[in-house]
Write a protein that holds these residues in place. Sequence first.
Motif, PDB file in Angstrom:
ATOM      1  N   GLY A 103      48.166  49.933  80.249  1.00 40.48           N
ATOM      2  CA  GLY A 103      49.389  49.329  81.074  1.00 40.48           C
ATOM      3  C   GLY A 103      50.264  50.508  80.545  1.00 40.48           C
ATOM      4  O   GLY A 103      51.952  50.230  80.294  1.00 40.48           O
ATOM      5  N   ARG A 104      49.968  51.358  79.773  1.00 44.28           N
ATOM      6  CA  ARG A 104      50.861  52.634  78.841  1.00 44.28           C
ATOM      7  C   ARG A 104      50.477  53.983  79.692  1.00 44.28           C
ATOM      8  O   ARG A 104      48.788  54.247  79.789  1.00 44.28           O
ATOM      9  N   LEU A 105      51.540  54.256  79.459  1.00 45.48           N
ATOM     10  CA  LEU A 105      51.067  56.096  80.244  1.00 45.48           C
ATOM     11  C   LEU A 105      50.906  57.118  78.652  1.00 45.48           C
ATOM     12  O   LEU A 105      52.548  56.335  78.140  1.00 45.48           O
ATOM     13  N   ILE A 106      49.761  57.473  78.746  1.00 45.15           N
ATOM     14  CA  ILE A 106      49.765  57.923  77.399  1.00 45.15           C
ATOM     15  C   ILE A 106      49.752  59.467  77.904  1.00 45.15           C
ATOM     16  O   ILE A 106      49.436  60.208  78.451  1.00 45.15           O
ATOM     17  N   GLN A 107      50.963  60.361  77.164  1.00 42.62           N
ATOM     18  CA  GLN A 107      51.378  61.613  77.614  1.00 42.62           C
ATOM     19  C   GLN A 107      51.107  62.925  76.363  1.00 42.62           C
ATOM     20  O   GLN A 107      51.575  62.271  74.830  1.00 42.62           O
ATOM     21  N   VAL A 108      49.787  63.796  76.279  1.00 43.83           N
ATOM     22  CA  VAL A 108      49.917  64.338  75.025  1.00 43.83           C
ATOM     23  C   VAL A 108      50.254  65.553  75.461  1.00 43.83           C
ATOM     24  O   VAL A 108      49.742  66.387  76.614  1.00 43.83           O
ATOM     25  N   THR A 109      51.345  66.653  74.640  1.00 40.79           N
ATOM     26  CA  THR A 109      51.080  67.907  74.555  1.00 40.79           C
ATOM     27  C   THR A 109      50.088  68.784  74.696  1.00 40.79           C
ATOM     28  O   THR A 109      49.925  68.390  73.684  1.00 40.79           O
ATOM     29  N   VAL A 110      49.448  69.455  75.587  1.00 42.47           N
ATOM     30  CA  VAL A 110      48.813  70.953  74.350  1.00 42.47           C
ATOM     31  C   VAL A 110      49.287  71.863  74.480  1.00 42.47           C
ATOM     32  O   VAL A 110      50.185  72.596  73.918  1.00 42.47           O
ATOM     33  N   LEU A 111      49.413  71.404  72.079  1.00 37.75           N
ATOM     34  CA  LEU A 111      50.240  73.280  71.760  1.00 37.75           C
ATOM     35  C   LEU A 111      49.082  73.853  71.591  1.00 37.75           C
ATOM     36  O   LEU A 111      47.521  74.055  71.708  1.00 37.75           O
ATOM     37  N   PRO A 112      49.654  75.396  70.773  1.00 38.03           N
ATOM     38  CA  PRO A 112      48.958  76.184  70.622  1.00 38.03           C
ATOM     39  C   PRO A 112      47.477  75.756  69.630  1.00 38.03           C
ATOM     40  O   PRO A 112      46.546  76.487  69.687  1.00 38.03           O
ATOM     41  N   LYS A 113      47.342  75.213  68.750  1.00 42.22           N
ATOM     42  CA  LYS A 113      46.453  74.576  67.511  1.00 42.22           C
ATOM     43  C   LYS A 113      46.945  73.437  67.388  1.00 42.22           C
ATOM     44  O   LYS A 113      47.293  72.998  66.425  1.00 42.22           O
ATOM     45  N   GLY A 114      46.243  72.529  68.636  1.00 43.27           N
ATOM     46  CA  GLY A 114      46.477  71.156  68.731  1.00 43.27           C
ATOM     47  C   GLY A 114      46.998  70.530  69.583  1.00 43.27           C
ATOM     48  O   GLY A 114      46.811  70.883  70.797  1.00 43.27           O
ATOM     49  N   PHE A 115      47.764  69.005  69.179  1.00 41.35           N
ATOM     50  CA  PHE A 115      47.955  68.249  70.616  1.00 41.35           C
ATOM     51  C   PHE A 115      48.891  67.066  69.943  1.00 41.35           C
ATOM     52  O   PHE A 115      48.603  66.593  68.534  1.00 41.35           O
ATOM     53  N   GLU A 116      49.852  67.230  70.700  1.00 42.51           N
ATOM     54  CA  GLU A 116      51.271  66.509  69.777  1.00 42.51           C
ATOM     55  C   GLU A 116      50.981  65.011  70.989  1.00 42.51           C
ATOM     56  O   GLU A 116      51.424  64.874  72.360  1.00 42.51           O
ATOM     57  N   TRP A 117      51.480  63.888  70.633  1.00 45.59           N
ATOM     58  CA  TRP A 117      51.494  62.786  70.791  1.00 45.59           C
ATOM     59  C   TRP A 117      52.504  61.551  70.311  1.00 45.59           C
ATOM     60  O   TRP A 117      51.581  61.540  69.089  1.00 45.59           O
ATOM     61  N   ASN A 118      53.559  61.206  70.707  1.00 48.11           N
ATOM     62  CA  ASN A 118      53.947  60.424  69.957  1.00 48.11           C
ATOM     63  C   ASN A 118      54.795  60.862  68.620  1.00 48.11           C
ATOM     64  O   ASN A 118      55.224  60.026  67.678  1.00 48.11           O
ATOM     65  N   GLY A 119      55.204  62.308  68.818  1.00 48.54           N
ATOM     66  CA  GLY A 119      55.243  63.000  67.741  1.00 48.54           C
ATOM     67  C   GLY A 119      54.834  63.614  66.400  1.00 48.54           C
ATOM     68  O   GLY A 119      54.970  63.922  65.357  1.00 48.54           O
ATOM     69  N   THR A 120      53.624  63.192  66.990  1.00 50.13           N
ATOM     70  CA  THR A 120      52.453  63.843  65.579  1.00 50.13           C
ATOM     71  C   THR A 120      51.414  64.604  66.414  1.00 50.13           C
ATOM     72  O   THR A 120      51.316  64.677  67.560  1.00 50.13           O
TER      73      THR A 120
END
Length: 155
Positions: free
Chosen positions: A105-122
């Motif tokens: 029931g939650r929408l998970i959005q992950v941003t692809v970074l040059p070195k890693g992945f960002e989710w919820n500010g982490t």
Amino acid sequence: MSSNVKAELAALQHLSPTQLRQKYAEVFAEPSRSGNKDYLIKRIGWRVQSLAEGGLSERARNRAAEIARDADLRTTVPRTPAVSQTVTLPALPMPGAVLTRQYQGRLIQVTVLPKGFEWNGTVYRSLSAVAKAVTGSHWNGYGFFNLLNNEGNSK
């Protein structure tokens, strides 16, 4: 075989494994690495007989050495084990891309970074680490974000 040796061999049957280990250390002048009662009885019995009646004859020792020298040596290289099928993972989307997934029931959005992945500010090092943070259990990150086809390979 003398009656003294026979009596000593018969007495071995009634010893505990701990007592047999002590007897082994006595007759071999080194501790036993085994605690197997049958093995210890056989080894100690052989040694007691050998000490009482003499070991192998010189002829038997020479023959054993001759056989050991003539033992066949491996002349071919062992076969290499079958290589397991490798899975080719897809290339990650370009930095800045957003991966989305609906989970419980939650929408998970992950941003692809040059070195890693960002989710919820982490920032996470891998998609699997993001999937674990989201679900609380280990997941294949590519599988969690549906980046694999039905056979487990890249789309």
